[in-house]
Design an enzyme around this catalytic site. Structure first.
Site, mmCIF file in Angstrom:
data_model
loop_
_atom_site.group_PDB
_atom_site.id
_atom_site.type_symbol
_atom_site.label_atom_id
_atom_site.label_comp_id
_atom_site.label_asym_id
_atom_site.label_seq_id
_atom_site.Cartn_x
_atom_site.Cartn_y
_atom_site.Cartn_z
ATOM 1 N N ASP A 360 0.820 -1.202 0.000
ATOM 2 C CA ASP A 360 0.000 0.000 0.000
ATOM 3 C C ASP A 360 0.865 1.268 0.000
ATOM 4 O OD1 ASP A 360 -1.394 -2.243 0.924
ATOM 5 O OD2 ASP A 360 -2.752 -1.069 2.160
ATOM 6 N N GLU A 490 -7.184 -10.600 -4.646
ATOM 7 C CA GLU A 490 -6.909 -11.735 -3.744
ATOM 8 C C GLU A 490 -8.039 -12.759 -3.731
ATOM 9 O OE1 GLU A 490 -6.066 -9.406 -0.287
ATOM 10 O OE2 GLU A 490 -3.899 -9.517 -0.578
ATOM 11 N N GLN A 603 -10.427 -6.246 -6.018
ATOM 12 C CA GLN A 603 -9.940 -4.890 -6.233
ATOM 13 C C GLN A 603 -9.232 -4.876 -7.582
ATOM 14 O OE1 GLN A 603 -6.741 -5.389 -2.949
ATOM 15 N NE2 GLN A 603 -5.960 -3.738 -4.226
#
Lengths: 767, 767
Positions: A360, A490, A603
């Protein structure tokens, strides 16, 4: 339904009305931090209702022995946990001997919380009714100093609103704290020494295994009508807690205030034997300076941060509140002063996820810090990874790689891997690419190439080595492939040829080769040092090049779409909107195997590649891939909406962009994911910033020039932001009538505004 | 190197010489059991060295709360653990007040163990030297009665070989036991009542959560020169242990024996309030019958088992010992008397893996029990799954399936799933196919179709429903696919289109359809009952058929090879023999991700399909696939060598077949996998039996007739085995001069011997 109890306000987070069911949520949302330490918004006084205690010292962690159901080779032995630290905020209050406890009093009224983001303080107000004849009003404000970042200040003011009464305060330090997420119920802390003298108290504790020493300290004063009162000192001391006491008789309508100065000094910044002295110095400074001046300093410090980092949004109060909350939390978490620290996914708002550092930081946070701080801050974030290169090499060795190949950890505190799901820890290797992207992004944005010869190139080489070894030559396809990975999505595990990973791997190798050439050409000493260090040979780089040149990319020729991975089109492709809402969120409603074999995307994955490498693809290609993948995306990661908001804006889909913006900016305030009790999603907040600056502001760097392609959502009257571009401050203001960019710097700046190149002349800051 | 301390012997397992480092290994190898209970070969007397205590009662388990690193939806809440039960074998011995403890005495000499497989007892002999002047010789024999399966008998004989001395025996019951593999350090047992009276003692304990009540009991007698001596009774009783005592003065060369009768009565077989009475009855029977007669009974019982189950191998003692050890252990573990029980992977030799039931039972164990026992035994094993069908349906529902689809658990005690690795629990769904294969195999072998209308068809329907729902239609391929599975080769996870799974799924659906037709034609009542129960419609079966007809099979046309899964040929294909030995075993040397992306195969996968469906493929096809896959196989599962031994024999690769045979038959004796300390691999022992009967014996059923294609490894002079084929006993004898088959049954039997069909006339058993 999302929660909606936070009152819209441009500069403050406000809760009104007493609702015990919201205590844990508010403890997260009203958290405070100053980059060096932080706390959840736990009550100062005793509270026997449901609460989640949390105080944290940046950089102080505990390696908790791994616990899994079934051990697999390669699992790290330890999981570095964010440590719940000794509690210094505690002030128990007794009214005529009865404890003030909002869970137990007859009634609570006039309850409110305010987190004043402009000024950097948090305040809680309430009236506690003990009986028909007896009630007190409390106004408790606290802040963690930005200026002296070892100091916290609490101003706990009590008024006898009904009846005369004796009030006793018991300020205390409590080192008997635990982590909710301990694996083996280990004691994380040992308490080494407790000192209680005059009005001060100190507890020195040591973390087990890591041997961080932390001195937690406090000093209190009792103030009435501006006068300091005498009060008793030591009340109680057991082997974990030091408790002082201060009592006073109040008549109805009289007010008394307990001020508590407290904080941590740690062995990160002091010699162990100097900790008590360091703590005494902080207390002396605090008491001599006094509450009012300290608060004034706090306000000024935050004003400086906001002067650079603020984003204004006109005509949409919730959107405005959202972005400020995000910017505020990022600054509470990390200020870039210390290259040993990083940006934990929960900041100082909870202990979940452990570790401080994820990809991140490189993928989402660096742009924010580059643009709103001195460029040294982003350099510190890069340096953090450089410092951990040896550990990344060790990490790769544990998985069977050699020759200085590095695999950066999925989660870490000190560079060691500390995550233990094999499908993530061992397979989500795209994180390695983000390290290189961050260097590239830094150089592109700041123009500071010096980082590459000094540190960055070594990281690039080690990562190129990893990709080279990690690729498999498929005889069948006559291509290099990357088998057995988990991509950013994921919700897929152990897939072959995740396009994003393959593309990134190829790009990383090419970056390493390009930068090797640049360093060779311009930085001879560094080049020699690095070649000496890495023993890099021409035949090695030739074999890297072969892998990059022959890297396989999964593609469906018919659709003209890069495939998320091999076999993606064998799935049943049903858009998310056709999914019955009873199945959402799928990560709570579906078993893991069902998620895995579905087409649903957690995502941005392929689209993450389109985000990083925007200039590699046409707008038409972006559109095609966005139209294919976004409808399959469930956005169940906090990192998802921001990237999609940016891309929707680029594609002029302003309603969608706006919707994603609200979702990212108010993720925690409105608790989209039903988990804010555990803490806020700090790192995705940088994504929120990107969705305005890069999405609606359309910032990108074109030929060393900042370019803005601005888009105004119709819900807004206008918005503005500033960026630090190569030490020149640009102020971008977008309104219905157009876009204006001003520079407050020292030099003229060439910029591109909606396709038009102009040279801006610097203006006075207050122009 | 494998261990080699077990002495080759045709009928016994023998250890000679005292080596404390081998205690735990021998505790596994010398384990005894009688189908209803069992124990590791722990010492009766105190032992302070390293040991792994284990006593087990069949069917008594504990649901241990699941512990994982990261929770995933669908994980079962509990893991059913094999329970370490109260210890009844304990007899502490004191010589002149000093404890007899082989870890502490001056010296141990003449140490040996023998597990007499022919007669079903275990004996340990040693001389313990306390000083130069004082030594005792111990001969401790024990057995668990086959006839009264709640009874164990210990004959503990001590001789004063040096010096005169006082010997004190302290026989005890200890209910204060724990499991080594407890997840949360729960207490698995509650002790409810302890009774010590006369020479008897009883402890009634209850398992937490499952509420099994078990009465552990003992009675001892002291015997010298055939005379029963008086001795003191109660010595000590705390809340976990009852200890009796019996002391005697011995002169040099005198001998005394403590006999202990002990065992368990459990609420599986008795009302809770009758447990003490039941235990008293067992003790009365034991003491009245006496040691010698009980032992004689034991020998006779085992003689009956061996009469049917024995396999002889001439000219190869280690091979002979190996097969008998396997047959012995299988019979110690499961005798088929009780349809509630099953065959745990460690039997009564350890607690590892928990659960009692894996797909091993259906895939590996049923042929052994079908051929060496009454056919009711195999039917009981099938019935066990039928009884758990509702749980299998619940299990599928938890994973999102509906309409009565069943997913049998990976590991279970009571039908509930109790395994928790997502890549196995949720994805290793081929186990469902083994359930159907076992029914098919049972009917084919026994000719007893009645099981299908009575029970089997319901199982087949529920499983067909599962496969139908689990398949995904790939628009791209215009085929049904099975995505996201783990095949028998657990070194691949979450792969698409594992050939074995797809093939089995298709076959299962076709089996269900075929058997539906057969039941419809011949068993009208059952058919109506089943249709009423399952609401099966013509349109549903039509949609099953569509899935079966259009099932995708991964294949490489060029090589003419079914691919283990999609993308298998993208891996680097390097034969195991080219792998440096330092990388072996890969499950210890490599990280999980490296194993996953390698081409290496843990156990037969595509070849498992060729084993099950031998008659679907030609010998040439088998050869091609064996040549492709076997060289990539690391055989790191105990279930691997047997299948490969059978196939090597079919392909006339006798050296390879022999090598695999030794590996499977002596897996534990020679500790190939370096883990025998944790227990023996019971279920794979049935595979050993198959490798002789189906491999070297070449047994298969052709048109309702047993067919033998015999092959004699050149290391052997001959071998023989018996099978119960449809209640006729066939005795197959293979020697260098040829193959002879005799029937001892009641009717003529048509058999095929090496391609020649003959009718055998029954012979007298002692012919």
């Amino acid at each position: 339904m999302n929660q909606e109890y936070i009152k819209p306000n441009a500069w403050s987070i406000i809760e009104e009305g007493w609702n015990p069911g919201l205590v844990k949520s508010s403890e997260s949302l009203f958290s405070i931090g100053n980059g060096a330490m932080g706390q959840r918004a736990n009550f100062e006084e005793q509270y026997s209702g449901e609460t989640f205690q949390g105080s944290y010292v940046a950089g102080v962690y505990y390696p908790d022995k791994t616990r899994v159901g079934w051990w697999k080779n390669g699992y790290p032995e330890y999981f570095a946990k964010v440590l719940n630290a000794p509690n210094f905020i505690g002030i128990d209050v007794f009214i005529d001997g009865e404890p003030l406890d909002l869970h137990k009093v007859d009634k609570v009224s006039d309850y409110s919380r305010e987190l004043n983001m402009k000024e950097g303080w948090y305040e809680r107000t309430f009236i506690a009714h003990f009986s028909i004849d007896k009630a007190v009003k409390v106004v408790a404000r606290r802040f963690l100093c930005l200026e002296v970042d070892e100091l916290g200040v609490i101003n706990y003011q009590v008024t006898a609103v009904k009846g005369n009464m004796k009030i006793e305060f018991q300020p205390y330090l409590d080192a008997g704290i635990t982590n909710e997420d301990s694996n083996w119920d280990d004691a994380f802390w040992e308490i080494e020494e407790l000192i209680s003298e005059d009005h001060q108290a100190f507890i020195r504790s040591r973390t087990n295994k890591t041997n961080f020493h932390v001195c937690t300290f406090m000093q209190s004063e009792l103030v009435q009508n501006g006068e300091h009162l005498q009060y008793a000192n030591h009340l109680e001391q057991n082997n974990k807690v030091i408790r002082h006491t201060a009592a006073i008789e109040l008549e109805e309508n009289e007010t008394v205030t307990l001020r508590k100065y407290a904080g941590y000094c740690s062995s990160l910044n002091h010699q162990q034997y100097e900790l008590f002295d360091a703590a005494r110095k902080v207390l002396t400074h605090a008491t001599l300076t006094g509450y009012d001046v300290l608060l004034q300093g706090q306000i000024e410090q935050w004003a400086q941060i906001w002067a650079m980092a603020d984003i204004t949004i006109d005509g949409d109060l919730k959107a405005q509140q959202g972005i400020r909350f995000n910017i505020f939390q990022l600054n509470q978490t990390y200020l870039g002063k210390d290259a040993r620290l990083n940006i934990g996914p929960k900041g100082f708002t909870g202990e979940k996820y452990g570790g401080s550092t994820y990809w991140d930081t490189e993928a989402y946070c660096i742009p924010f810090y580059m643009a709103t701080k001195d460029q040294q801050v982003a350099r510190n974030l890069l340096k953090y990874r450089y410092e951990q290169l040896d550990k990344a090499i060790e990490n790769a060795e544990k998985l069977g790689f050699s020759n200085g190949a590095a695999l950066y950890p999925m989660v870490t505190m000190n560079g060691e891997e500390s995550h233990n799901e094999w499908e993530i820890t061992f397979e989500e290797i795209h994180r390695n690419g983000a390290m290189v992207f961050a260097i590239y992004n830094y150089v592109r944005y700041t123009g500071d190439f010096s980082y590459v010869p000094e540190m960055g190139l070594e990281v690039m080489i080690a990562i190129a080595r990893f990709w080279h070894q990690r690729a498999t030559f498929s005889q069948k396809a006559n291509k290099y492939m990357i088998l057995g990975v988990t991509g950013p999505n994921e919700y897929e595990n152990n897939v072959n040829n995740n396009w994003y990973t393959n593309y990134l791997a190829k790009w990383c190798i090419n970056q390493a080769l390009e930068n090797l050439d640049k360093v060779k050409d311009g930085y001879d000493d560094d080049y020699k040092r690095i070649i000496g260090l890495t023993h890099l040979s021409g035949s090695e780089t030739a074999s890297w090049r072969e892998v990059a040149d022959q890297m396989y990319e999964p593609i469906d020729e018919e659709l003209g779409i890069y495939l998320q991975q091999d076999g993606f089109l064998d799935k049943e492709i049903i858009p998310v909107e056709e999914l019955d809402s009873k199945h959402r969120p799928i990560n709570q409603k579906w078993s893991w195997d069902r998620i895995l074999r579905s087409c649903y995307i957690k995502q941005a994955d392929v689209l993450q590649g389109f985000y990083f490498f925007e200039d590699h693809f046409t707008k038409q290609e972006l559109e095609k891939h966005f139209d294919f993948y976004e409808p399959l995306t469930v956005h169940e990661s906090s990192l998802s909406p921001c990237v999609h908001s940016i891309q929707a804006a680029k594609l002029d889909r302003m309603d969608q962009a706006y919707e994603f913006y609200l979702r990212t900016s108010r993720l925690d305030l409105d608790d989209y994911n039903k988990e804010v009790e555990e803490g806020c999603h700090i790192t995705s907040m940088a994504g929120t910033w990107m969705s305005i600056v890069e999405g609606f502001g359309g910032l990108k760097i074109v030929d060393d020039k900042p370019s803005f392609e601005t888009k105004l959502p119709e819900q807004w009257d206008g918005f503005s932001f500033k960026i630090n571009f190569r030490n020149q401050i640009l102020h971008v203001q977008v309104s219905k009538s157009g876009t204006e960019v001003i520079t407050y710097g020292t030099e003229p700046v060439d910029v591109i505004i909606n396709g038009k190149e102009i040279t801006l002349q610097p203006q006075l800051i207050n122009a």
